[in-house]
Design a protein around this motif. Structure first.
Motif, PDB file in Angstrom:
ATOM      1  N   GLY A 116       0.777  -1.232   0.000  1.00 34.16           N
ATOM      2  CA  GLY A 116       0.000   0.000   0.000  1.00 34.16           C
ATOM      3  C   GLY A 116       0.806   1.278   0.000  1.00 34.16           C
ATOM      4  N   PHE A 117       2.143   1.162  -0.149  1.00 32.05           N
ATOM      5  CA  PHE A 117       2.969   2.362  -0.162  1.00 32.05           C
ATOM      6  C   PHE A 117       3.544   2.556  -1.566  1.00 32.05           C
ATOM      7  CE2 PHE A 117       6.273   5.346   0.641  1.00 32.05           C
ATOM      8  CZ  PHE A 117       5.778   6.110   1.689  1.00 32.05           C
ATOM      9  N   PRO A 118       3.111   3.598  -2.297  1.00 30.30           N
ATOM     10  CA  PRO A 118       3.510   3.760  -3.700  1.00 30.30           C
ATOM     11  C   PRO A 118       4.998   4.066  -3.875  1.00 30.30           C
ATOM     12  CG  PRO A 118       2.298   5.690  -2.961  1.00 30.30           C
ATOM     13  CD  PRO A 118       2.206   4.679  -1.858  1.00 30.30           C
ATOM     14  N   CYS A 119       5.639   3.301  -4.755  1.00 22.65           N
ATOM     15  CA  CYS A 119       7.054   3.493  -5.060  1.00 22.65           C
ATOM     16  C   CYS A 119       7.257   3.566  -6.573  1.00 22.65           C
ATOM     17  CB  CYS A 119       7.898   2.347  -4.511  1.00 22.65           C
ATOM     18  SG  CYS A 119       7.919   2.206  -2.723  1.00 22.65           S
ATOM     19  N   GLY A 278      -0.413  10.010  -8.571  1.00 28.51           N
ATOM     20  CA  GLY A 278      -0.966   8.983  -7.691  1.00 28.51           C
ATOM     21  C   GLY A 278      -0.606   7.572  -8.082  1.00 28.51           C
ATOM     22  N   LYS A 279       0.426   7.417  -8.903  1.00 30.61           N
ATOM     23  CA  LYS A 279       0.812   6.092  -9.378  1.00 30.61           C
ATOM     24  C   LYS A 279       1.936   5.515  -8.530  1.00 30.61           C
ATOM     25  CE  LYS A 279      -0.492   7.034 -14.183  1.00 30.61           C
ATOM     26  NZ  LYS A 279      -0.017   7.189 -15.573  1.00 30.61           N
ATOM     27  N   GLY A 280       1.924   4.201  -8.379  1.00 33.68           N
ATOM     28  CA  GLY A 280       2.980   3.485  -7.679  1.00 33.68           C
ATOM     29  C   GLY A 280       3.241   2.167  -8.373  1.00 33.68           C
ATOM     30  N   GLY A 281       4.310   1.502  -7.996  1.00 36.18           N
ATOM     31  CA  GLY A 281       4.624   0.222  -8.618  1.00 36.18           C
ATOM     32  C   GLY A 281       5.009   0.363 -10.073  1.00 36.18           C
ATOM     33  N   ARG A 282       5.627   1.499 -10.417  1.00 37.66           N
ATOM     34  CA  ARG A 282       6.054   1.741 -11.793  1.00 37.66           C
ATOM     35  C   ARG A 282       7.576   1.885 -11.849  1.00 37.66           C
ATOM     36  NH1 ARG A 282       2.176   0.481 -15.095  1.00 37.66           N
ATOM     37  NH2 ARG A 282       3.014   1.847 -16.735  1.00 37.66           N
ATOM     38  N   MET A 283       8.132   1.657 -13.025  1.00 34.35           N
ATOM     39  CA  MET A 283       9.541   1.918 -13.273  1.00 34.35           C
ATOM     40  C   MET A 283       9.665   2.852 -14.457  1.00 34.35           C
ATOM     41  SD  MET A 283      12.519  -0.390 -14.978  1.00 34.35           S
ATOM     42  CE  MET A 283      12.299   0.458 -16.560  1.00 34.35           C
ATOM     43  N   VAL A 284      10.522   3.848 -14.361  1.00 32.60           N
ATOM     44  CA  VAL A 284      10.741   4.749 -15.484  1.00 32.60           C
ATOM     45  C   VAL A 284      11.939   4.262 -16.290  1.00 32.60           C
ATOM     46  CG1 VAL A 284       9.716   6.744 -14.359  1.00 32.60           C
ATOM     47  CG2 VAL A 284      12.144   6.291 -14.035  1.00 32.60           C
ATOM     48  N   ASP A 295       4.943  -1.181 -15.627  1.00 31.15           N
ATOM     49  CA  ASP A 295       4.624  -1.858 -14.378  1.00 31.15           C
ATOM     50  C   ASP A 295       5.882  -2.563 -13.874  1.00 31.15           C
ATOM     51  OD1 ASP A 295       3.845  -4.404 -12.828  1.00 31.15           O
ATOM     52  OD2 ASP A 295       1.978  -3.266 -12.842  1.00 31.15           O
ATOM     53  N   ILE A 296       6.249  -2.295 -12.646  1.00 32.68           N
ATOM     54  CA  ILE A 296       7.515  -2.808 -12.133  1.00 32.68           C
ATOM     55  C   ILE A 296       7.509  -4.337 -12.033  1.00 32.68           C
ATOM     56  CG2 ILE A 296       7.063  -2.812  -9.624  1.00 32.68           C
ATOM     57  CD1 ILE A 296       9.773  -1.261  -9.381  1.00 32.68           C
ATOM     58  N   ALA A 302      10.284  -9.964 -16.692  1.00 31.65           N
ATOM     59  CA  ALA A 302      10.784 -10.023 -18.069  1.00 31.65           C
ATOM     60  C   ALA A 302      12.269 -10.373 -18.093  1.00 31.65           C
ATOM     61  CB  ALA A 302      10.543  -8.691 -18.767  1.00 31.65           C
ATOM     62  N   LYS A 303      12.726 -10.832 -19.227  1.00 34.73           N
ATOM     63  CA  LYS A 303      14.151 -11.127 -19.417  1.00 34.73           C
ATOM     64  C   LYS A 303      14.710 -10.135 -20.417  1.00 34.73           C
ATOM     65  CE  LYS A 303      17.367 -14.789 -20.800  1.00 34.73           C
ATOM     66  NZ  LYS A 303      18.234 -14.595 -19.637  1.00 34.73           N
ATOM     67  N   ARG A 304      15.743  -9.435 -20.003  1.00 34.61           N
ATOM     68  CA  ARG A 304      16.333  -8.458 -20.908  1.00 34.61           C
ATOM     69  C   ARG A 304      17.145  -9.168 -21.985  1.00 34.61           C
ATOM     70  NH1 ARG A 304      20.627  -5.475 -22.212  1.00 34.61           N
ATOM     71  NH2 ARG A 304      20.252  -3.313 -22.812  1.00 34.61           N
TER      72      ARG A 304
END
Length: 319
Positions: A116-119, A278-284, A295-296, A302-304
């Motif tokens: 519940g804590f957005p990162c 208000g977004k969390g659980g994302r990667m830039v 989406d993190i 995923a495999k790079r």
């Protein structure tokens, strides 16, 4: 959102300070308070948290390493450790967190988001091994460090007519070795993603000798094996003198390149935008020179896939 936190975790990378600066100043521009969390997730659990002002991040964009320091924490991998970290954040009223680091750091960010804590994750690692982004913060600087070292090694290799085996970082990803191999004209490049026939390496050296070449540079990503081992194998197979250079942690240091400073600034600012939304659980990340976010969880699953066409290019250009 009125208060956010920022931390760096895992191995340091040149450009992390530029990302910390971007997160802080972008947030302050939007009248959001920023708190620096020192010593990564361990510091989060311990409450090593200080408010950052404009001047707190002055004159750091050009510095390597990380102003917030970094560490690894086994305790934070547990539910109890994660809950302890969230409690520290709630004490100060911090509502969102920017995590700058690699794969392990992102896994911590995912766990906090699930609780519940957005990162938001910002990819900072010299290995360039994070899916969802063309480049990670620190890769370009580390690459230039490797190239500079290999150029100097080639000077002495030429003077003494020797084969040098150079070991670079890259436990699971060979981007540093691969890009450096093409950039510095290495005769052979060994990476984790591609099995190299040892006989082919020997054959390349022999072909060089037949046309009068008496020196070679072989780049080995640490995930493939030890440069010392390969040096001994070459010495035994060809009865020739070899030398080994292990670049080690020099690859993590140094003032970040312009590319890394700009990348860190763009990604850090985007991370703040996502928290504001208000977004969390994302990667830039950066793809085709455009800032993107994913989406993190999808990124971690995923495999790079490396640019293996460059591997073929390195072989074609080192005949």
């Amino acid at each position: 959102m009125k208060k956010i936190g920022v931390l760096t975790s895992g191995g340091d990378a040149p450009g992390m300070n530029a990302a910390i600066r971007a997160v802080t100043r972008k947030a302050l521009y939007h009248n959001i308070e920023v708190y620096g969390i020192y010593y990564g997730y361990q510091g989060l659990m311990d409450g090593s948290i200080k408010k950052l002002e404009l001047g707190s991040v002055g004159d750091i964009i050009q510095r390597g390493g990380t102003k917030l320091y970094s560490s690894r924490s086994e305790e934070f991998k547990t539910d109890e450790g994660q809950q302890k970290g969230i409690e520290q954040l709630k004490k100060l009223g911090i509502e969102g967190l920017v995590v700058i680091g690699g794969d392990g750091s992102f896994r911590g960010a995912k766990k906090l988001t699930e609780k519940g804590f957005p990162c938001i994750g910002v990819p900072g690692t010299i290995d360039n091994d994070i899916p969802g982004t063309d480049f990670t913060i620190g890769f370009d600087t580390a690459l230039n460090t490797v190239i500079e070292a290999v150029d100097k090694i080639r000077d002495t290799a030429t003077s003494h007519e020797r084969t040098y085996v150079v070991e670079v970082m890259g436990r699971d990803a060979g981007d540093l070795a691969l890009w450096a191999g093409v950039s510095a004209g290495a005769e052979s490049v060994l990476i984790p993603e591609k099995t190299e026939d040892f006989d082919d390496i020997v054959e390349r050296i022999k072909r060089g000798h037949e046309r009068g070449k008496r020196h070679s540079i072989i780049l080995v990503a640490e995930g493939v094996g030890s440069a010392v081992e390969y040096s001994e194998k070459i010495k035994k197979a060809m009865n020739m003198e070899t030398r080994v250079t292990v670049l080690g942690h020099t690859q993590r240091g140094g003032s970040p390149t312009a590319n890394d400073r700009v990348l860190a600034s763009r990604l850090g600012a985007k991370a703040v935008d996502l928290l504001i939304e208000g977004k969390g659980g994302r990667m830039v990340g950066i793809q085709n020179n455009q800032v993107v976010d994913h989406d993190i969880l999808e990124v971690l699953d995923a495999k790079r896939v490396p640019e293996l066409s460059m591997y073929q290019l390195s072989k074609e250009l080192s005949i």
